[in-house]
Write an enzyme that holds these catalytic residues in place. Structure first.
Site, PDB file in Angstrom:
ATOM      1  N   GLU A 219       0.799  -1.230   0.000  1.00  0.00           N
ATOM      2  CA  GLU A 219       0.000   0.000   0.000  1.00  0.00           C
ATOM      3  C   GLU A 219       0.834   1.284   0.000  1.00  0.00           C
ATOM      4  O   GLU A 219       0.654   2.169   0.838  1.00  0.00           O
ATOM      5  CB  GLU A 219      -0.970  -0.025   1.189  1.00  0.00           C
TER       6      GLU A 219
ATOM      7  N   GLU B  36      -6.296 -11.203  -0.335  1.00  0.00           N
ATOM      8  CA  GLU B  36      -7.228 -10.612   0.653  1.00  0.00           C
ATOM      9  C   GLU B  36      -8.664 -10.578   0.130  1.00  0.00           C
ATOM     10  O   GLU B  36      -9.400  -9.607   0.333  1.00  0.00           O
ATOM     11  CB  GLU B  36      -6.744  -9.217   1.063  1.00  0.00           C
TER      12      GLU B  36
END
Length: 382
Positions: free
Chosen positions: A167, A272
């Site tokens: 991220e 995820e």
């Protein structure tokens, strides 16, 4: 004569029973072998799940049974992140991570390490000196090197791939102004990949992020990875976090990203994965973990179970995405769910605490949802 007839009848019953029993045995074996997700996707991509500390410490045996039956890849949900692994400088806590690795090896799992460098859940000491001021670029570089070499080196040859950086790019394609970025600039990503490669030259190295179907983020990630490649940095894969909703993102945009990332010459992974059925507080919300929204009853409408129409939407959404994954299975190496059953999911507490969500393929009692069979049947057609 009567006695012989009785014997013949008994013999026929025994033979018939044996045939039925054999048929049942064959059918049961077929169901065991062919009705698992990992069997369905064999030869296409790994199918994985995230393990929480409860799973790793064997506090939920029914979930572990599901994991062993249906999945062939694992990732630690939290227990390999820097704040838990090295809460104080030089003091590493490998207890739970070691158990995670031991479980994976004992059950022949494809083990993924998550994550080496992430702005969230990083210990504060990583970025500050004894006075609380930001450390120099040299100090942060050394701390990154020590952390990555120690963690990756400990599990060298055991972890097949690492989420090296998590991220780093915002939804508009710009750099996240994290402490790593503020102190080291863009080079923190290059350094992280260099250090990870040094620690285990055989491990695959990945970049992982959410909202990866967004046009802006897609462009930003492609630009970043191309820049790393131009500098001779090895990037083996890109993880597209699959935190999805019933309406967003659009499958067409998700497909564009799969193709764009694959064109970089790297493998694509769906990481995820979960599909929330709950109303989003705002349109197209990403997965920024620091986001919190006050509880409202209107945002938690299904505390007693899902209405049939919502369950149908959920099933159709999963089938549509798995069709997409199967269409591009030559580009995708892994699909990993973020949890095992609905009760495990972080979506029950994010972005609104106290909600009841149903984002995974297994119910809270570990029974498979009907869509599991549909996904398996879909895979059989490829």
């Amino acid at each position: 004569m009567i006695e012989n007839s009785k014997k013949n009848i008994i013999l026929l019953i025994l033979i018939a029973g044996s045939i039925v029993g054999l048929g049942f045995s064959i059918k049961s074996q077929y169901l065991r072998d062919e009705s698992s997700l990992k069997a369905a996707f064999e030869g296409k991509f790994h199918i994985g799940a995230a393990m929480s500390s409860r799973h790793i410490n064997n506090q939920n045996q029914p979930s572990i049974d599901v994991l062993k039956s249906h999945f062939n890849s694992i990732v630690a949900e939290n227990n390999m992140k820097s704040g838990l692994i090295q809460p104080r400088e030089g003091e590493f806590n490998f207890e739970t991570a070691d158990k995670f690795i031991e479980f994976g090896e004992a059950n022949d799992m494809h083990i993924i390490g998550h994550t080496l460098i992430w702005h969230s859940q990083a210990p504060r000491w990583f970025f500050t000196d004894s006075n609380g001021d930001d450390v120099s670029a040299e100090v942060l570089t050394q701390r990154m090197k020590d952390h990555i070499h120690t963690l990756v080196g400990r599990y060298k040859g055991k972890v097949k791939g690492w989420d090296v950086v998590n991220e780093a790019i915002l939804d508009d394609g710009s750099w996240r102004k994290s402490k790593f970025y503020e102190i080291l600039g863009e080079d923190f990503v290059k350094l992280a990949f260099q250090f990870a490669h040094e620690a285990d030259p055989e491990a695959a190295l990945y970049y992982n992020d959410y909202s990866m179907a967004n046009e802006g983020k897609r462009a930003g990630v492609v630009k970043m990875v191309k820049n790393l490649q131009d500098q001779g940095i090895r990037v083996d894969g890109i993880g597209m976090q699959g935190h999805l909703g019933l309406e967003h993102p659009e499958i067409e945009e998700f497909e564009k990203s799969i193709l764009a990332y694959a064109e970089l010459g790297v493998t694509v992974m769906i990481t995820e994965l979960d599909i929330s059925v709950l109303p989003s507080p705002r349109r197209n919300m990403g997965a920024e973990i620091s986001t919190n929204v006050d509880y409202q009853q209107s945002l938690n409408p299904y505390t007693e179970g899902l209405p049939e129409n919502v369950q149908n939407q959920f099933d159709e959404r999963y089938l549509s995405f798995f069709k997409l994954f199967l269409d591009h299975h030559d580009k995708i190496s892994r699909v990993t769910f973020w949890g095992i059953n609905d009760g495990d999911s972080w979506k029950n507490g994010w972005p609104v605490r106290g909600r009841t969500d149903y984002p995974l393929l297994f119910n809270r009692d570990n029974t498979p949802k009907s869509v599991v069979r549909d996904i398996i049947e879909l895979a059989a057609r490829y």
